[in-house]
Design a protein around this motif. Sequence first.
Motif: not given
Length: 258
Positions: A55-59, A65-71, A94-95
């Motif tokens: 998946i993409p990591n926005e950096l 970034d962790a919130a996006d991965v967690r979602a 963190n995710a």
Amino acid sequence: MLLTAFAAIRMPAFASGSHGAKPTVVLVHGAWADASGWNGVVKRLQDDGYPVAAIPNELRSLSGDAADVRAYLQTIPGPIVLVGHSYGGAVITNAATGLPNVRALVYIDAFAPDQGENATALAGPDSALSVPDPTTVFTLIPPTLPPTPATDLYLKTSTFLTSFANGIPARDARILAATQRPATIGALGEPSGVPAWKTIRSWYLIGTKDLIIPPSVERRLAERAGSDISYFNAGHLGLISDPKSVIRVVEKAAKASA
């Protein structure tokens, strides 16, 4: 009308992990890279029957970034093996905190910070990026000095080829350098939250030729996290140069956490 239609639909999960015995493997890339760096790993995992997503990591920021991965993780039914490379290790740390279906964390040449730590400081003085004048290894966008947390960092081509992509054929390394995605200063310097490795079992693959996160740093992080430690004869981009070694560790984690 489109939003109304979506509201009436019970959305299915994106991954198919609930339909088979094997966990879903989620791969998170690091800075100066994108999800295509996992291509060799993805192919082999799919050949072995694992549901997988790179998946993409926005950096942009560690917390964001962790919130996006967690979602994304919260859309996946069944067990998950969560894998991070480089800065992606800080993101997965963190995710995954508090997510019961994340059964294993796998760090590939990655940061595994404790609460309050950040990637820049963890790299330590022996990293090829720890230099007195950062403008000798980074291109800053915008170039205004002093930089701000929102300033984008690109690796200079010379640094990318000699330190970041050591062990990668020169022609391929030049393509990777040309297509790199920047990270913000803020993302690399943001303090980490409560680490998932305190409650989730972890595995760590150390590249003995890594010049970005020195092997001594990686070992210290892995030992602190209580990780199952393996080594491979690779630089920082070992996920590209030696995907088979990465697969061995990921599948070992998947089987052990089943």
